[in-house]
Scaffold this active site. Structure first.
Site, PDB file in Angstrom:
ATOM      1  N   GLY A   1       2.321   2.431  10.889  1.00 44.24           N
ATOM      2  CA  GLY A   1       3.271   3.531  10.762  1.00 44.24           C
ATOM      3  C   GLY A   1       3.959   3.887  12.059  1.00 44.24           C
TER       4      GLY A   1
ATOM      5  N   LYS B   1       0.071   4.197  -0.294  1.00 38.77           N
ATOM      6  CA  LYS B   1      -0.616   5.373   0.275  1.00 38.77           C
ATOM      7  C   LYS B   1      -0.362   6.579  -0.626  1.00 38.77           C
ATOM      8  CE  LYS B   1      -0.371   3.223   4.775  1.00 38.77           C
ATOM      9  NZ  LYS B   1      -0.352   3.342   6.220  1.00 38.77           N
TER      10      LYS B   1
ATOM     11  N   GLU C   1      -5.675  -4.704  10.422  1.00 41.99           N
ATOM     12  CA  GLU C   1      -4.640  -3.694  10.656  1.00 41.99           C
ATOM     13  C   GLU C   1      -4.944  -2.955  11.962  1.00 41.99           C
ATOM     14  OE1 GLU C   1      -2.609  -2.570   6.686  1.00 41.99           O
ATOM     15  OE2 GLU C   1      -4.274  -1.193   7.009  1.00 41.99           O
TER      16      GLU C   1
ATOM     17  N   SER D   1       3.206  -2.044  10.385  1.00 39.95           N
ATOM     18  CA  SER D   1       4.655  -2.134  10.591  1.00 39.95           C
ATOM     19  C   SER D   1       5.227  -3.505  10.227  1.00 39.95           C
ATOM     20  CB  SER D   1       5.027  -1.746  12.024  1.00 39.95           C
ATOM     21  OG  SER D   1       4.634  -0.403  12.285  1.00 39.95           O
TER      22      SER D   1
ATOM     23  N   ASN E   1       0.871  -1.178   0.000  1.00 35.12           N
ATOM     24  CA  ASN E   1       0.000   0.000   0.000  1.00 35.12           C
ATOM     25  C   ASN E   1       0.909   1.229   0.000  1.00 35.12           C
ATOM     26  OD1 ASN E   1      -1.819   2.025   0.367  1.00 35.12           O
ATOM     27  ND2 ASN E   1      -2.530   1.349   2.389  1.00 35.12           N
TER      28      ASN E   1
HETATM   29  P1  13P Z   1       2.815   0.527   7.737  1.00 36.32           P
HETATM   30  O1  13P Z   1       3.319  -0.784   7.154  1.00 36.32           O
HETATM   31  O2  13P Z   1       3.553   1.720   7.249  1.00 36.32           O
HETATM   32  O3  13P Z   1       2.684   0.429   9.224  1.00 36.32           O
HETATM   33  O4  13P Z   1       1.317   0.703   7.158  1.00 36.32           O
HETATM   34  C1  13P Z   1       0.424  -0.329   7.277  1.00 36.32           C
HETATM   35  C2  13P Z   1      -0.760  -0.011   6.458  1.00 36.32           C
HETATM   36  O5  13P Z   1      -1.527   0.870   6.794  1.00 36.32           O
HETATM   37  C3  13P Z   1      -0.959  -0.751   5.223  1.00 36.32           C
HETATM   38  O6  13P Z   1      -2.220  -0.496   4.686  1.00 36.32           O
END
Ligand code: 13P
Length: 253
Positions: free
Chosen positions: A175, A11, A169, A215, A9
């Site tokens: 994050g 983002k 999640e 993470s 992802n």
């Molecule tokens: P991180 O891997 O950066 O923690 O993000 C997880 C996430 O939100 C994946 O959709």
């Protein structure tokens, strides 16, 4: 065996050129996807065409949108329809990410509508669920996630529920560098599967891939993915680094 999936992802990160380079770098790395494994790239909407062009001829690789709208077409400026995704050949969409729930007020009911239109258009939703920190601290995470599943998913029939991918999640792990332990992940994934089994029967529940997100890194993916009910990961930060994401793909069961 259930599909084992490493989903990136991105983002709201990277330029088009950086995204293209990242895909090139990944394709150049040794990775072996077996018949029951997949890598999926959830890229920003403006890059879907680029990702499709680069990846649609690759085996066991998919491209996902990070969102779509609940209506078929019309005067909804700025939104992305499932028909647009169909026309690009995009077969997956991430729905209900906690960032969309939090910053864009997406409710369980609204997500149910989005799921319906995706399934009507042969697009596989990667449905995200997961609790915030205060719910985890209060110990009520199971009830919280059960409500997310019941309100968004349980109007679907068994034939449709097996088309979904679910991503657990925990918001406190996104994050933050604070990964859920493999025991915490397994416990919740088993709980999600038990909820599916209760609603649809064990055979149906056993077919649904449940990914862990929060993470996930190269150095914890093997341990997380080794859990019996963890069928891969939905990866944010580490999916932006070719070496990291290649190692996460290779950590799939
Ligand atoms: P991180 O891997 O950066 O923690 O993000 C997880 C996430 O939100 C994946 O959709």
């Amino acid at each position: 065996m259930r599909k084992q999936i490493a989903a990136a992802n991105w983002k709201m990160n990277l330029s088009l050129q950086q995204g293209e380079q990242l895909i090139n770098d990944l394709l150049a790395k040794p990775h072996e996807l077996k018949a029951h494994q997949m890598a999926i790239f959830a890229v920003p909407a403006p890059y879907l065409m680029m990702a499709q062009n680069k990846l649609s001829n690759k085996q066991h690789v998919g491209v996902a949108a990070q969102n779509c709208y609940s209506k078929k077409s019309g005067a909804y400026t700025g939104e992305i329809s499932v028909e647009m995704l169909n026309s690009l050949g995009v077969q997956y969409v991430v729905l209900g990410h906690s960032e969309r729930r939090e910053y864009f007020n997406e409710s369980n009911q609204f997500l149910a509508e989005k799921l319906d239109i995706c399934l009507q258009h042969q697009i596989t939703p990667i449905f995200c669920c997961g609790e915030p920190l205060q719910i985890r601290e209060a110990g009520t995470q199971n009830a919280f996630v059960a409500a997310q599943l019941a309100e968004s998913l349980f109007h679907l029939n068994a034939a449709d529920i097996v088309k979904l991918v679910i991503a657990y999640e925990p918001i406190w792990a996104i994050g933050t560098g604070k990964t859920a332990s493999s025991e915490q992940a397994q416990e919740m994934h088993a709980f999600i599967r038990s909820q599916l089994a209760h609603q649809y029967g064990q055979d149906t529940a056993n077919q649904v891939s449940i990914l862990y997100g929060g993470s996930v890194k190269a150095n914890n993916a093997v341990e997380l993915f080794s859990q019996p009910d963890v069928d891969g990961g939905l990866v944010g930060g580490a999916s932006l680094i070719a070496d990291e994401f290649a190692a996460i793909i290779n950590a799939l069961k």
